[in-house]
Design a protein around this motif. Structure first.
Motif: not given
Length: 168
Positions: A4-5, A63-65, A86-87, A135-140
């Motif tokens: 996300i960053s 900023v919101l990320s 924000a995403l 879809l996939f960027g939320g971590g493991s």
């Protein structure tokens, strides 16, 4: 750096590249689009307003990320609660901009409209990257012990081997 960053920084770069010519040289950009020699002041105003709005969206996404902290306390291990919103909004923007640029390029098909093709490619890449992050960027969520994904369920197929181990 998480996904996300990276998306927020890429979005900042793309929107800044579009906004800076609109803010710095609005009469030049408007003269490229208009056939009239003297550029009306309203065109200069709208060009600068669009450039500032694009910079505002880019900075707000940044900023919101959670990449730029809003407070002085370093909570680097906690995610921003507004990162997904924000995403989502910026991904919708990039998708809409890509759709519009593609439509303008496809229906005009002249050599002078390569800016629409470049805009379509840049916005499409960011829209696809934003969709991937949603879809996939939320971590493991992979279990360290078993290596299985914790978010999956057994419906409609059951894991009979795991059920046998639980029975023992």
């Amino acid at each position: 750096m998480d996904a996300i960053s990276a998306y927020s920084l890429a979005s900042l770069g793309w929107l800044s590249a579009q906004a800076l010519p609109l803010i710095v040289w609005p009469s030049f950009v408007a003269s490229l689009l208009m056939t009239e020699v003297p550029v009306p002041p309203v065109a200069v105003y709208f060009a600068r307003a669009l450039g500032l709005a694009q910079l505002g969206l880019a900075l707000q996404t940044l900023v919101l990320s959670g990449l730029l902290p809003l407070n002085s306390v370093d909570d680097s291990n906690t995610a921003s609660p507004y990162a997904w919103a924000a995403l989502f909004i910026s991904t919708l923007y990039h998708g809409g901009a890509a759709f519009y640029s593609y439509g303008c390029y496809y229906y005009r098909m002249q050599p002078t409209v390569t800016a629409f093709a470049v805009g379509c490619i840049g916005s499409s890449i960011l829209a696809a990257f934003g969709t991937w992050c949603m879809l996939f960027g939320g971590g493991s969520r992979i279990s360290r012990r078993t290596g299985a994904d914790k978010r999956t369920s057994g419906f409609p197929f059951t894991n009979s081997t795991a059920d046998k181990r639980k029975m023992r």
